[in-house]
Scaffold this motif. Structure first.
Motif: not given
Length: 166
Positions: A144-154, A156-161
């Motif tokens: 459900s979260e990865l269905s939109n691109t903006e949520a995917q980017t957030k 990935v950034e959170k995981m990298l952080g």
């Protein structure tokens, strides 16, 4: 008495004396000896019977003493056998109690091991189910979260952080 003395005849007296002596000799030869022998035999028989009775009395006393001794021995042996039987009974009861207690402890230990095994198996099963449910929930959340691109980017950034902080 005078009349007897007056009628006394010496010839008759001699003949009476001869007949009396002859009668005594005949009696001695034919009657006194057998009568005396019979009396002596009877006396010996009575003496023998008394001696036999005395011997029988002594034998009975000895037999009675022997019987009493045997009876005392039999009672002592009976008491010994009863004591041994009681000791064997006590030993058997104690052995049975010990064996039953050991069997009970063994069964309790087996039951505890079985309970622990079942508990571990249930925990493993529960963990497997929890992990399956967690994966399914995470998968649904991610879909459900990865269905939109903006949520995917957030994400990935959170995981990298988070990765840099560790």
């Amino acid at each position: 008495m005078e009349k007897l003395i007056e009628q006394f005849s010496l010839g008759l007296f001699v003949w009476m004396l001869v007949i009396f002596i002859g009668l005594i000799l005949l009696l001695k030869k034919f009657a006194w000896k057998p009568i005396l022998d019979a009396v002596n035999e009877r006396e010996e028989g009575i003496k023998n019977a008394l001696a036999s009775a005395e011997r029988a009395k002594l034998d009975m006393q000895n037999l009675t003493a022997s019987n009493e001794r045997l009876l005392a021995e039999a009672r002592a042996e009976r008491d010994t056998l009863l004591k041994e039987a009681r000791e064997i009974k006590e030993k058997m009861i104690n052995d049975a109690k010990s064996e039953a207690q050991a069997q009970g402890e063994k069964m309790i230990a087996q039951a505890k091991a079985a309970i622990e095994s079942e508990k571990n198996a249930a925990m493993v099963e529960l963990k497997n189910q929890v992990s399956s449910l967690s994966i399914e929930i995470a998968e649904k959340v991610l879909k459900s979260e990865l269905s939109n691109t903006e949520a995917q980017t957030k994400l990935v950034e959170k995981m990298l952080g988070d990765a840099k902080l560790n």
